[in-house]
Design an enzyme around this catalytic site. Sequence first.
Site, PDB file in Angstrom:
ATOM      1  N   MET A   1       0.846  -1.192   0.000  1.00  0.00           N
ATOM      2  CA  MET A   1       0.000   0.000   0.000  1.00  0.00           C
ATOM      3  C   MET A   1       0.886   1.248   0.000  1.00  0.00           C
ATOM      4  SD  MET A   1      -3.620   0.397   1.730  1.00  0.00           S
ATOM      5  CE  MET A   1      -3.323   0.127   3.441  1.00  0.00           C
ATOM      6  N   CYS A   2       1.445   1.643   1.119  1.00  0.00           N
ATOM      7  CA  CYS A   2       2.329   2.806   1.273  1.00  0.00           C
ATOM      8  C   CYS A   2       1.564   4.140   1.270  1.00  0.00           C
ATOM      9  CB  CYS A   2       3.417   2.901   0.208  1.00  0.00           C
ATOM     10  SG  CYS A   2       4.528   1.491   0.189  1.00  0.00           S
ATOM     11  N   GLY A   3       2.116   5.073   2.005  1.00  0.00           N
ATOM     12  CA  GLY A   3       1.547   6.420   2.061  1.00  0.00           C
ATOM     13  C   GLY A   3       2.593   7.441   1.686  1.00  0.00           C
TER      14      GLY A   3
ATOM     15  N   ARG B   1      -1.290   3.153   6.250  1.00  0.00           N
ATOM     16  CA  ARG B   1      -0.925   2.793   4.872  1.00  0.00           C
ATOM     17  C   ARG B   1       0.485   2.207   4.808  1.00  0.00           C
ATOM     18  NH1 ARG B   1      -4.317   4.557   0.922  1.00  0.00           N
ATOM     19  NH2 ARG B   1      -2.788   3.822  -0.568  1.00  0.00           N
TER      20      ARG B   1
END
Lengths: 307, 227
Positions: free
Chosen positions: A1-3, A32
């Site tokens: 995901m990652c933010g 995230r």
Amino acid sequence: MCGIVGLFLKDKSLEPRLGEMLTAMLITMTDRGPDSAGIAIYGAETKGRTKMTVQSDNPESAFDGLDKKLSDTAGGSVKMAVKSTHAVLEIPAGSTAKVRAALDELGIRVMSRGDGLEIYKEVGLPKDVAARFDIAQMSGTHGIGHTRMATESAVTTMGAHPFNTGNDQCLVHNGSLSNHNSLRRKLRREGIHIETENDTEVGAAYLTWRMQNGATLGQALTSSLDDLDGFFTFVVGTKDGFGVVRDPIACKPAVMAETDQYVAFGSEYRALVDLPGIENARVWEPEPATVYFWSHNDTPSATEKAA
Amino acid sequence: MQTIDLSETGLRAMNKLLHAQSEDTNQTAWEIINPKGAHAIACGLNAPIEVTVKGSTGYYCAGMNQQATVNIHGSAGPGTGENIMSGKIVIEGDASQYLGATGHGGLIVVKGNASSRCGISMKGVNIVVQGNIGHMSAFMGQSGNLVVCGDAGDALGDSCYEARFFVRGKVKSLGADCEKKEMRKEHLTLLKSLLDEAGIDADPTEFTRYGSARNLYNFDVDNAGAY
């Protein structure tokens, strides 16, 4: 995901609060990406000097007397400020390559190089990473940050974002690149240094390689739409601004907000809700396959890549 | 009017309160303040209530909605109104990607623009967008209507079945097996009723209808060599 978060200040009076605002945005993006976090801040420059941010897992021994050890190599005085596992070295302008070689021999990792750029990144929750480096106290003109949920490679400091792509340039990525193995082999053959098995590092190295061959950052980002396969929303930091590009499918979320005081980027609107005046900001989603730039020197631009 | 401050009540407690409303509840008007882009606001409602969210929402707002009306006084995040069964969602600002995905019924109105994959795999929902929509909208749309008062992005209606698309502005490109269709009287009547229901003042005769060319319904023997 990652933010991903990014903040570019137009209003100078907000500069002392850059670290504080970016930290709050980063922490909101924890769910995230709870694996590791990193932040790139563009701060004050000193004439005739440049900076390198370095990291060691054994900072006490590695950084002990490092400034003195490096001064001969650097050909002038080295100023060092240690922050947890990182240290910012202020060195004479033009000595970066020599200092880098010396650091490699000492087994000390280079996080970033540039006149204004400092990168801090570590494994752990964003709030802990931000506290460890006291990011909230930092001032600057603009910065970008990343919270990582690892998919393509190990959870390590070197796998954390942002990645330094060149002097005063860095990259954060949400997504996954699927042709990173073949591209890594190609770039290594071209003599580009790639440290890890991480896909984003290949993306960063790709931009470095294109720019070494004469492309501007904008051209490199535009050609990345052809040469990188996979999903990506990239935010790149430059000496005087930042750029945003999303792959043509644009699955990875992105929201931008602009007021008279700032331009902000977030993977989600949640990251932006505490910014001053957000209620009246212009909020929009960046278009797919379009390279956006905001710079302190030029007017903002957006270039759509022809299909 | 019942007012819920999301920053105090918390998401689960708030949704639980809304879920507790029955068919014949007399608490029919609800207001949610301080949404701050939170995920899954007013998800899974199943009662004839009207919920107004005062601000922008995150992922999946009003997903799986039945009967309820949800007004969003701001912009809406990805997957808003996903799998809506009935009821109405009105978004005053913009909507992010995959708005109303797989929706079976009800109406979604967007006063601003909707992003990519709007109405993807729609199965009966009606979506009316006052602005533009992004690429790959109504991909595999099976039934229902997508009305766009502005422009549509690339690959509109790719691999669609019997969903209908009405676009007033330009279509950047049509997806595989999607084609321009004749606008007959019954379509003008249908479009007028959708615009009226959405509260949008637009002339149905300015729209163009698109739909399935139905070439993908059956296997074409000329493609046998590809397998």
